[in-house]
Motif scaffolding. Structure first.
Motif, mmCIF file in Angstrom:
data_model
loop_
_atom_site.group_PDB
_atom_site.id
_atom_site.type_symbol
_atom_site.label_atom_id
_atom_site.label_comp_id
_atom_site.label_asym_id
_atom_site.label_seq_id
_atom_site.Cartn_x
_atom_site.Cartn_y
_atom_site.Cartn_z
ATOM 1 N N ILE A 55 0.754 -1.254 0.038
ATOM 2 C CA ILE A 55 -0.009 0.032 -0.099
ATOM 3 C C ILE A 55 0.995 1.247 -0.244
ATOM 4 C CG2 ILE A 55 -1.611 1.364 1.508
ATOM 5 C CD1 ILE A 55 -2.863 -1.253 2.287
ATOM 6 N N GLN A 56 2.033 1.104 0.931
ATOM 7 C CA GLN A 56 2.905 2.324 0.986
ATOM 8 C C GLN A 56 3.337 2.491 -0.384
ATOM 9 O OE1 GLN A 56 3.457 4.628 2.994
ATOM 10 N NE2 GLN A 56 5.520 5.071 2.992
ATOM 11 N N THR A 57 3.876 1.342 -1.067
ATOM 12 C CA THR A 57 4.541 1.672 -2.417
ATOM 13 C C THR A 57 3.719 2.438 -3.327
ATOM 14 O OG1 THR A 57 5.239 -0.581 -1.568
ATOM 15 C CG2 THR A 57 6.013 0.237 -3.993
ATOM 16 N N GLN A 58 2.398 1.847 -3.346
ATOM 17 C CA GLN A 58 1.418 2.391 -4.279
ATOM 18 C C GLN A 58 1.082 3.921 -4.082
ATOM 19 O OE1 GLN A 58 -1.335 0.664 -6.178
ATOM 20 N NE2 GLN A 58 -0.404 -1.169 -6.193
ATOM 21 N N LEU A 59 1.219 4.426 -2.806
ATOM 22 C CA LEU A 59 0.792 5.750 -2.555
ATOM 23 C C LEU A 59 1.486 6.720 -3.460
ATOM 24 C CD1 LEU A 59 0.879 5.569 1.311
ATOM 25 C CD2 LEU A 59 -1.018 5.973 0.026
ATOM 26 N N ALA A 60 2.897 6.453 -3.652
ATOM 27 C CA ALA A 60 3.615 7.584 -4.280
ATOM 28 C C ALA A 60 2.909 7.627 -5.989
ATOM 29 C CB ALA A 60 5.011 7.087 -4.388
ATOM 30 N N GLY A 61 2.740 6.554 -6.218
ATOM 31 C CA GLY A 61 2.138 6.645 -7.857
ATOM 32 C C GLY A 61 0.764 7.215 -7.846
ATOM 33 N N LEU A 62 0.112 7.434 -6.622
ATOM 34 C CA LEU A 62 -1.376 7.868 -6.772
ATOM 35 C C LEU A 62 -1.622 9.335 -6.282
ATOM 36 C CD1 LEU A 62 -2.874 4.584 -5.566
ATOM 37 C CD2 LEU A 62 -3.053 5.494 -7.802
ATOM 38 N N ALA A 63 -0.641 10.101 -5.851
ATOM 39 C CA ALA A 63 -0.695 11.330 -5.563
ATOM 40 C C ALA A 63 -1.140 12.198 -6.587
ATOM 41 C CB ALA A 63 0.720 11.696 -4.869
ATOM 42 N N PRO A 102 -8.462 24.010 2.006
ATOM 43 C CA PRO A 102 -7.762 22.906 2.616
ATOM 44 C C PRO A 102 -6.357 22.517 1.997
ATOM 45 C CG PRO A 102 -9.669 22.061 1.507
ATOM 46 C CD PRO A 102 -9.519 23.355 1.373
ATOM 47 N N ASP A 103 -5.394 22.023 2.528
ATOM 48 C CA ASP A 103 -4.023 21.966 2.266
ATOM 49 C C ASP A 103 -4.242 20.379 1.315
ATOM 50 O OD1 ASP A 103 -1.485 21.349 1.398
ATOM 51 O OD2 ASP A 103 -0.707 22.071 3.407
ATOM 52 N N GLU A 104 -3.931 20.435 0.193
ATOM 53 C CA GLU A 104 -3.688 19.061 -0.699
ATOM 54 C C GLU A 104 -3.015 18.122 -0.216
ATOM 55 O OE1 GLU A 104 -3.760 20.492 -4.593
ATOM 56 O OE2 GLU A 104 -5.730 20.738 -4.884
ATOM 57 N N ALA A 105 -1.918 18.385 0.523
ATOM 58 C CA ALA A 105 -0.820 17.802 1.165
ATOM 59 C C ALA A 105 -1.476 16.676 1.772
ATOM 60 C CB ALA A 105 0.251 18.414 1.815
ATOM 61 N N ALA A 106 -2.710 16.741 2.399
ATOM 62 C CA ALA A 106 -3.354 15.885 3.162
ATOM 63 C C ALA A 106 -4.234 14.754 2.490
ATOM 64 C CB ALA A 106 -4.844 16.750 4.099
ATOM 65 N N LEU A 107 -4.103 14.910 1.282
ATOM 66 C CA LEU A 107 -4.866 13.673 0.488
ATOM 67 C C LEU A 107 -4.146 12.534 0.460
ATOM 68 C CD1 LEU A 107 -5.712 15.852 -2.936
ATOM 69 C CD2 LEU A 107 -7.386 14.948 -1.243
ATOM 70 N N PRO A 108 -2.914 12.306 0.546
ATOM 71 C CA PRO A 108 -2.076 10.982 0.394
ATOM 72 C C PRO A 108 -2.327 10.490 1.984
ATOM 73 C CG PRO A 108 -0.758 12.585 -0.785
ATOM 74 C CD PRO A 108 -1.811 13.377 0.004
ATOM 75 N N TRP A 109 -2.219 11.320 2.905
ATOM 76 C CA TRP A 109 -2.387 10.720 4.205
ATOM 77 C C TRP A 109 -3.806 10.301 4.105
ATOM 78 C CZ3 TRP A 109 1.447 10.234 7.269
ATOM 79 C CH2 TRP A 109 2.694 11.015 7.183
ATOM 80 N N GLY A 110 -4.820 10.853 3.886
ATOM 81 C CA GLY A 110 -6.234 10.238 3.889
ATOM 82 C C GLY A 110 -6.436 8.889 3.243
ATOM 83 N N LEU A 111 -5.633 8.718 2.166
ATOM 84 C CA LEU A 111 -5.498 7.592 1.402
ATOM 85 C C LEU A 111 -4.992 6.489 2.065
ATOM 86 C CD1 LEU A 111 -6.012 5.957 -1.315
ATOM 87 C CD2 LEU A 111 -3.788 7.112 -2.293
ATOM 88 N N ARG A 112 -3.983 6.979 2.561
ATOM 89 C CA ARG A 112 -2.961 5.863 3.371
ATOM 90 C C ARG A 112 -4.058 5.425 4.730
ATOM 91 N NH1 ARG A 112 3.043 6.987 5.111
ATOM 92 N NH2 ARG A 112 3.192 5.699 6.992
ATOM 93 N N ILE A 115 -10.289 10.982 -2.109
ATOM 94 C CA ILE A 115 -10.013 9.921 -1.265
ATOM 95 C C ILE A 115 -10.536 8.535 -1.567
ATOM 96 C CG2 ILE A 115 -9.274 9.152 0.997
ATOM 97 C CD1 ILE A 115 -8.837 12.170 1.866
ATOM 98 N N ALA A 116 -11.850 8.558 -1.460
ATOM 99 C CA ALA A 116 -12.631 7.282 -1.569
ATOM 100 C C ALA A 116 -12.361 6.598 -3.067
ATOM 101 C CB ALA A 116 -14.176 7.548 -1.311
#
Ligand SMILES: [Zn+2]
Ligand SMILES: [Zn+2]
Length: 414
Positions: free
Chosen positions: A7-15, A376-386, A113-114
Motif C-alpha cells: 500500500i505504501q509503495t502504491q501511494l507515491a504513484g497515486l498522489a 484545505p491543504d492538498e498535502a493531506a490527500l495522500p494521508w487520507g488515502l493511506r 480519497i474514496a
C-alpha cells in the motif's frame, strides 16, 4: 503483513491522481440532491476499475463493490458528494466554476480519497480478504425541505445489508488539525440534533392598550431567557446541551400586538436520556410560564440527526491499525463536538468508525468549514488515502490482525 508495505509503495504513484480528481470535483460543485454530474463521474470511475456498481440510490447515491480473493469481512467506506450554496473567495485556477456553489466542506477531498482508495485496493485485490463496499451518498449538508438526508435514504435502501457490513468507516477533513494528523473519538463523536419549534400564541390588541390583549413578543423575550436559565441550572453541567434559536417571526404592524410568534431553533445533545430530560423539563416549565403570562406556549422537537457514536471495539481496532499505519504521534483524541453529521444514520445501523483528517498547513492559521475562504491543504490527500486504504485492508481480514508499521516510527506489534 507486507500488504501494508505494498500500500505504501502504491501511494507515491497515486498522489497526482488524488489532486487531479479533487480539483475536478472542486470546479463543478453541486448542491444537496443535485449531485448528478458528480455521481456520474464516480460511477464511471468505479466501473472502469471493474467494480460492481449500483447508481440512483436515494437520489444520486452510488455504491461500488470490490471483492478480495480470500474470505473475510464486509467493510464499507462512505464519502459524501454535495457542496454548499456559497460564492468561493479562494483564487486558484481550480476554483468553483459554478456561481454561488462551492465545495466548502471538503467533500471534494472525501470523493477523491474514496475513489483512489478503491483504485489502490483494486490493484491489490488478489491479496485482499473480504469485500469492500464504497458508498457515495448525496445530501449530507441537510437536504432541501421535504427531502430525506442522503445517509438516511441510503440506509433505508439497504446499502448496509445483503450481506450486512461488519464495519463502516467515514472520514471528514478537519481545518483545525495539521496535515498528517488524525483525530478520533473512542465513542461519542458528534451530537444528536433536533429542529425545535416554539410557538407562542397571545391575543391581538391595539398597540396602545396592551392590557386588553396578551403580547406574544414580550412573552417570547421572557421565555427565551427562562429557557437558557433552565438549561444552565436544571441540567447537570456535566451533560452538554445547546439550544439556540436561529429564526423568529411574528406580528404584522407596528401598532398591533402580534397574535403569534414562532421561533425555530437547533437543539443538540450527546446523550439520548439527556434529550428526554431537557424536553420533558422544558415542557413542564412552559406550562407554568403559560399560566403566568396568559399566552399559549408550545414546544415541538423533531430529531434530525442521531448522536454519532463510534463502536468502541471497532474503534480500538481501527486506532491500533492507524497507530501502526501512521505512528502514535500523528493521532489525537477528539472531544465530542456539538456539530452533527448524517453519517450517524450509518453508525446507528452498523459498527462504525468516523475520524478526522487534518488539512491545515502546519503553522498556518486555522480555517473554517462552510467558509467561502476554505482552502484545505492538498498535502493531506495522500494521508487520507493511506489511512483509508490501510484501515479497510486491515479490517476486512477475517480476524483482526494488527498491521505492521509502514515507514517511520517504531513498529507496534499485537
Ligand atoms: Zn458541511
Ligand atoms: Zn462535511
Amino acid at each position: 503483513m507486507d500488504l501494508l508495505k505494498e500500500i505504501q509503495t502504491q501511494l507515491a504513484g497515486l498522489a497526482g491522481e488524488l489532486t487531479a480528481l479533487r480539483r475536478q470535483f472542486h470546479q463543478y460543485p453541486e448542491l444537496s440532491h443535485q449531485e448528478e454530474r458528480t455521481a456520474g463521474v464516480v460511477a464511471q470511475y468505479l466501473q472502469d476499475l471493474g467494480l460492481n456498481v449500483q447508481t440512483g440510490i436515494a437520489g444520486h447515491g452510488v455504491v461500488g463493490t470490490l471483492r478480495g480473493s480470500r474470505p473475510g469481512r464486509v467493510v464499507a467506506y462512505r464519502a459524501d458528494m454535495d457542496a454548499l450554496p456559497l460564492t468561493e473567495k479562494v483564487k486558484t485556477s481550480w476554483r468553483s466554476r459554478v456561481p454561488g456553489v462551492m465545495h466548502a466542506c471538503g467533500h471534494d477531498f472525501h470523493l477523491s480519497i474514496a475513489l483512489v482508495t478503491a483504485r489502490l485496493l483494486s490493484n491489490l485485490k488478489d491479496r485482499l480478504a473480504g469485500e469492500f463496499r464504497f458508498i457515495f451518498q448525496p445530501a449530507e449538508e441537510g437536504p432541501p425541505r421535504g427531502e430525506v438526508s442522503g445517509a438516511r435514504g441510503m440506509v433505508a435502501a439497504g446499502v448496509l445489508d445483503n450481506p450486512p457490513v461488519a464495519a463502516i468507516l467515514g472520514l471528514h477533513v478537519a481545518p483545525n488539525l495539521d496535515v498528517g494528523h488524525i483525530r478520533y473519538g473512542p465513542e461519542v463523536v458528534m451530537a444528536g440534533a433536533d429542529r425545535v419549534i416554539l410557538t407562542i400564541t397571545g391575543k391581538a390588541a391595539h398597540g396602545a392598550t396592551p392590557h386588553r390583549g396578551v403580547d406574544p413578543i414580550l412573552v417570547s423575550a421572557q421565555v427565551l431567557t427562562q429557557i437558557q436559565g433552565f438549561l444552565a441550572q436544571k441540567i447537570d453541567a456535566r451533560h452538554p446541551v445547546v439550544l439556540t434559536f436561529g429564526s423568529i417571526s411574528g406580528g404584522t404592524r407596528f401598532n398591533i400586538l402580534a397574535e403569534k410568534v414562532t421561533l425555530e431553533g437547533s437543539f443538540r445533545y450527546l446523550e439520548d436520556a439527556v434529550r428526554q430530560e431537557v424536553l420533558a423539563g422544558l415542557k413542564k416549565q412552559l406550562a407554568g410560564w403559560s399560566q403566568a403570562t396568559g399566552a399559549k406556549i408550545e414546544l415541538s422537537a423533531q430529531p434530525i440527526y442521531p448522536i454519532l457514536k463510534n463502536d468502541p471495539q471497532l474503534s480500538q481496532q481501527a486506532v491500533a491499525a492507524l497507530r501502526s499505519l501512521l505512528g502514535a504521534k500523528r493521532l489525537k483524541l477528539h472531544q465530542p463536538a456539538m456539530g452533527s453529521e448524517d453519517f450517524s444514520y450509518f453508525a446507528a445501523q452498523a459498527p462504525a468508525f468516523y475520524f478526522f483528517l487534518g488539512v491545515r498547513t502546519p503553522g498556518a492559521q486555522g480555517q473554517a468549514l462552510h467558509s467561502p475562504e476554505f482552502a484545505p491543504d492538498e498535502a493531506a490527500l495522500p494521508w487520507g488515502l493511506r489511512a483509508a486504504a490501510g484501515l479497510l485492508a486491515a479490517l476486512s481480514e477475517p480476524e483482526f490482525i494488527l498491521p505492521q508499521m509502514v515507514g517511520g516510527a517504531s513498529p507496534t506489534r499485537g
